[in-house]
Design a protein around this motif. Structure first.
Motif, mmCIF file in Angstrom:
data_model
loop_
_atom_site.group_PDB
_atom_site.id
_atom_site.type_symbol
_atom_site.label_atom_id
_atom_site.label_comp_id
_atom_site.label_asym_id
_atom_site.label_seq_id
_atom_site.Cartn_x
_atom_site.Cartn_y
_atom_site.Cartn_z
ATOM 1 N N ARG A 193 0.986 -1.382 0.307
ATOM 2 C CA ARG A 193 0.004 -0.082 -0.018
ATOM 3 C C ARG A 193 0.455 0.766 0.189
ATOM 4 N N TRP B 64 1.160 3.898 -2.603
ATOM 5 C CA TRP B 64 0.158 5.306 -2.738
ATOM 6 C C TRP B 64 1.830 6.635 -2.907
ATOM 7 N N SER C 78 0.461 6.793 -7.264
ATOM 8 C CA SER C 78 -0.595 7.351 -7.259
ATOM 9 C C SER C 78 0.704 9.150 -6.298
ATOM 10 N N GLU D 281 -4.975 -5.163 -1.948
ATOM 11 C CA GLU D 281 -3.777 -4.073 -2.382
ATOM 12 C C GLU D 281 -4.034 -4.569 -3.154
ATOM 13 N N THR E 192 -6.447 -1.431 -4.685
ATOM 14 C CA THR E 192 -5.217 -0.345 -4.484
ATOM 15 C C THR E 192 -4.244 -0.266 -5.814
ATOM 16 N N THR F 179 -6.305 1.138 -8.589
ATOM 17 C CA THR F 179 -7.471 2.265 -8.617
ATOM 18 C C THR F 179 -5.688 3.094 -9.387
#
Length: 764
Positions: free
Chosen positions: A438, A442, A446, A522, A525, A528
């Motif tokens: 994760r 992130w 991201s 996960e 994630t 996404t």
């Protein structure tokens, strides 16, 4: 034919009935003679039957005598055999007692087994006092032998003394053969005492308070037992029967003692345990367990004196036979996707000592947590230092190297932990994996996606002013587009590899814990991140085309006097598409399906926006509508060619994508055709609108009337007529303005467009 035969038979019968009296008399005499012969035959048969019964009786008398003789012979044989056995038993008991007193164990071993076998024949005669007395003497001799042999071993290997330097005597070797025949407890007691005496030195040397008892000197424990086993083979290997597996029993008891002692010392000095020291001790221990598996079969793990039952069977394979290529830092993408190899044979000694380390594996898990945290921080700093992938290089759009490094490290940790334990520590390690998957998504993915003004999803005053002024929206640079594609490719790699990681973890962990391995969150994630990356690419191209659409809606379409080539706004849209799409396609070459998703999402965003701007073009003259229709056809052609635009290799667009473009742009063309149609008579205009657009929404109809430039008074009557001419929805359907008409096929629409182009060329 039948009638003739019947007549002939009747004539013959009549002739017989009319025979002469002489013939009839002869017939009667013959009949009487036959009856006399039959009577004589019955008499002879009766005589034969009587003789047979007499013969049978005679045979029975003869066989009765023979059976009596057989029974007598059988009883005599049994009596002789029993007497012989009794003689052997009596003599054997006497000899056994004499040999026992003289410790002639070699002769006793052979004799005792024979005496025991002979005694089994007298179980049914135990009611006879003499037999019972012999049986008791045999039991007493066995008891005396057991006590005597134990005393001999105790004298040779005293519990408090040291082993004799000389080799084993023949007396003890023969005594072991006797112990095989005696009560199994005698054998177990001999083994127990010998092993205890053999390992007594180990208990002293490696006491808890000794310096060599700590983990950093664990090698000395295993070196000591290796020397002892070699010494045992040289001195005592021939003393014990081979089937006793004494070497293996000594090693197994050493393992159980070592596990207990190590657990005790680690509990006492838990604060001194460091991860390197723990891994060192575990590695040396598992190596020793592997050595035991090569040397011994493990047949003594479930029995034997004072030996605990073997550690419960573990699903993991022999850690030393497992391929550890994944630990090599050079192995990247395919380390978790190798073909499954045949399962290695189970190591029966796995965990027999190393199980004691499991309660302290939290030290290892905490260490991996720290290492992974530092790794993520290093990835972040490296990314900031190196910057995004450079356009036009091999790195542009490629998977980030840090992703491969992360999963290679995961593989190493997973293999290492599975060697240590397949229980709860594997679950704890999985939790650590989830945490940093994760964080990677992130912080690395991201967190490094470029930001846009429309990222928030809403309209701001600034964006509205820019749109009003025809301001050119800020676009992503080529480097930023490459970065987005690289992050998308990395997220796609992470998604696939995380799924493989979950499968591998489930293979390594105990079956009862499989359900607790779940990396779905996960994987969601990373999905996404992929979706956000595609949306950024769509928003960027959309924003680049917005000024052109705004310019379209501001053009004076009522004053257009002739139809020319495509309008400047179309050229601008096509220019932006040709700038962005080839870069995105080339950088998403390894993830083709996501490039297709980008094309579909962009089309689904652009076409409704184009139609909305089309409604803003008002009023429109006939020539202006023709020009817009030509522009719409040009955009439709470009959108159909979007997946392969600017590419040397032309590929056919996916059918799902083509269907979306044709359906959306056909609607735009139909709107313009309605605008071009005369609004008088009103009924024909309304019916034509309903047929072409298949839209029962009055607001859309009013927007079309605005494009034609009709006055409000005219629009009111048109709207009323529109509501009246709408077809009645079928019974049971939901009330509403939606309609369902057959949409013209792409071939029909292309034909109409070609006709329109010819018409425009003629006018030009």
């Amino acid at each position: 034919m039948m009638e003739e035969e019947e007549l002939e038979f009747a004539e013959d019968l009549e002739a017989i009935l009319h025979l002469s009296p002489e013939v009839q008399l002869a017939i009667e005499q013959a009949l009487e003679e036959a009856q006399v012969a039959i009577g004589q035959l019955f008499g002879k048969i009766k005589d034969i039957k009587d003789k047979a019964e007499k013969s049978e009786q005679m045979v029975k008398e003869i066989t009765r005598d023979i059976k009596q003789l057989d029974h007598a012979k059988r009883h005599l044989t049994t009596s002789i055999t029993t007497l012989n056995h009794l003689h052997m038993l009596a003599g054997g008991v006497d000899s056994l007692e004499a040999m026992t007193r003289k410790r002639q164990y070699g002769e006793v071993a052979n004799l005792l087994q024979g005496v025991v076998n002979v005694l089994e024949h007298f179980h049914k005669y135990m009611g006879i006092p003499q037999i019972r007395q012999l049986s008791e003497r045999v039991k007493a001799a066995q008891s005396e032998l057991g006590t005597q042999i134990l005393a001999d071993f105790e004298e040779t290997f005293p519990a408090q003394g040291s082993k004799r330097t000389g080799g084993p005597s023949n007396v003890l070797r023969d005594a072991c053969l006797v112990a095989n025949i005696l009560d199994p407890r005698i054998k177990q007691e001999i083994i127990k005492k010998f092993i205890r005496q053999h390992l007594s030195e180990y208990m002293v040397l490696f006491q808890e308070n000794q310096d060599v008892a700590w983990l950093d000197k664990i090698d000395r424990r295993y070196a000591w037992i290796k020397r002892q086993l070699v010494d045992y083979e040289e001195k005592y290997g021939r003393m014990f029967p081979e089937e006793w597996c004494m070497t293996e029993r000594i090693a197994v008891e050493f393992c159980h003692i070592t596990r207990t002692e190590l657990a005790k010392v680690m509990r006492t000095r838990a604060k001194e345990i460091e991860v390197k020291l723990l891994l060192f001790a575990i590695q040396r221990t598992t190596n020793f367990e592997g050595l035991l598996a090569k040397r011994f079969s493990g047949c003594t793990l479930t029995d034997g004196p004072g030996l605990k039952k073997s550690v419960s069977s573990l699903d993991s394979t022999n850690p030393f036979l497992e391929d550890e290529a994944g630990e090599d830092g050079s192995e990247k993408e395919d380390d978790l996707d190798r073909a499954k190899k045949p399962k290695a044979p189970d190591n029966p000694f796995h965990g027999i000592v190393s199980k004691c380390f499991e309660p302290h594996l939290y030290v290892y898990i905490e260490s991996q947590d720290k290492n992974l945290g530092e790794m993520i921080d290093r990835f972040v700093s490296d990314f900031r230092a190196q910057g995004p992938p450079k356009a036009g290089t091999e790195d542009g759009g490629a998977v980030l190297p840090s992703c491969a490094d992360l999963f290679v490290y995961y593989k190493k940790c997973m293999v290492q932990c599975s060697q240590l334990s397949t229980g709860e520590p594997m679950i704890a390690l999985t939790t650590i994996f989830q945490k940093y998957l994760r964080e990677y998504a992130w912080k690395i993915l991201s967190g490094n996606l470029p930001k846009t003004s429309s990222n928030s999803g809403g309209l701001t005053i600034k964006s509205l002013l820019q749109e009003k002024e025809g301001f050119e929206a800020a676009k992503f640079t080529v480097e930023e587009l490459c970065l987005i594609c690289s992050i998308l490719s990395t997220a796609e790699y992470c998604l696939a590899t995380t799924q493989q990681l979950e499968e591998k973890l489930k293979e390594k962990v105990d079956k009862i814990l499989v359900e607790r391995i779940n990396l779905t969150g996960e994987m969601d994630t990373f999905s996404t991140v992929i979706s956000n990356s595609i949306q950024l690419l769509v928003q960027d191209l959309d924003a680049a085309c917005d000024p052109a659409l705004t310019a379209m809606s501001k053009m004076p379409w009522q004053s257009v006097e002739h139809v020319g080539d495509q309008s400047p706004y179309v050229t601008s849209v096509i220019m932006h598409i040709k700038q962005n799409v080839p870069i995105i396609r080339d950088n998403l070459a390894s993830t083709r399906k996501y490039f297709t998703q980008f094309c579909i999402k962009y089309t689904n965003s652009f076409i409704p926006k184009f139609i909305n701007h089309l409604f803003r073009c008002k009023p429109i003259s006939m020539v202006g509508a023709e020009q817009l229709l030509l522009d719409t056809h040009s955009l439709k052609t470009v959108l159909l060619d979007l997946p392969s635009i600017g590419s040397q290799v032309v590929r056919k667009a996916p059918a799902s994508y083509t269907k979306i473009v044709v359906k959306g742009m056909t609607r735009a063309e139909m709107i313009l055709k309605v605008v071009m149609a005369p609004h008088e008579p009103s009924v024909v205009f309304v019916d034509n609108y309903i047929k072409l657009l298949a839209d029962g929404n009055p607001e859309t109809f009013q927007k079309t009337l605005d494009m034609k430039g009709l006055k409000r008074s005219e629009q009111s009557s048109m709207l009323e007529l529109f509501r009246q001419r709408l077809p009645t929805p079928p019974s049971g359907a939901d009330g509403g303005p939606s309609l369902s008409f057959s949409t013209p096929t792409p071939e029909q629409e292309n034909s109409r467009i070609r006709k329109l182009e010819k018409l425009i060329k003629k006018r030009l």
